[in-house]
Design a protein around this motif. Structure first.
Motif: not given
Length: 121
Positions: A103-121, A90-96
């Motif tokens: 309706v949700v599409t794969r090419t949304p018009a607006y994006w946030g700057q992203g927040t990093q999620v890092t999951v350690s094993s 699940d480690t990734a940069l997550y965008y809103c």
């Protein structure tokens, strides 16, 4: 025009939980479909979860079903992603994101700057 700001990312051990939030500016938040995308290094961007304008249609990528929950509060102009039982993959940069059409599409018009999620094993 919508501006999106994510928060809540961080470092967590496998099996742990995080809650991502996204706050939006603008008067028409309630008319937008919202979603969370993620992108890990070397991988394509992936649609993780989406919710339509009214919250009545929700979809998840198979890899997070049963672990992640997307929700929205139109009065507060906020989108959340509760992530439980986190895995290293699940480690990734997550965008809103926000879609104008409700309706949700794969090419949304607006994006946030992203927040990093890092999951350690």
């Amino acid at each position: 025009q919508v501006q999106l700001v994510e928060s809540g990312g961080g470092l967590v051990q496998a099996g742990g939980s995080l809650r991502l939030s996204c706050t939006a500016s603008g008067r028409t938040f309630g008319t937008y479909a919202m979603a969370w995308f993620r992108q890990a290094p070397g991988k394509e961007r992936e649609l993780v979860a989406g919710i339509n304008w009214s919250g009545t249609i929700i979809n998840y990528v198979d890899s997070v079903k049963g672990r992640f929950t997307i929700s929205r509060d139109n009065a507060q102009k906020r989108l959340d992603l509760q992530m439980n039982s986190l895995k290293p993959e699940d480690t990734a940069l997550y965008y809103c994101t926000a879609d104008r059409g409700g309706v949700v599409t794969r090419t949304p018009a607006y994006w946030g700057q992203g927040t990093q999620v890092t999951v350690s094993s």
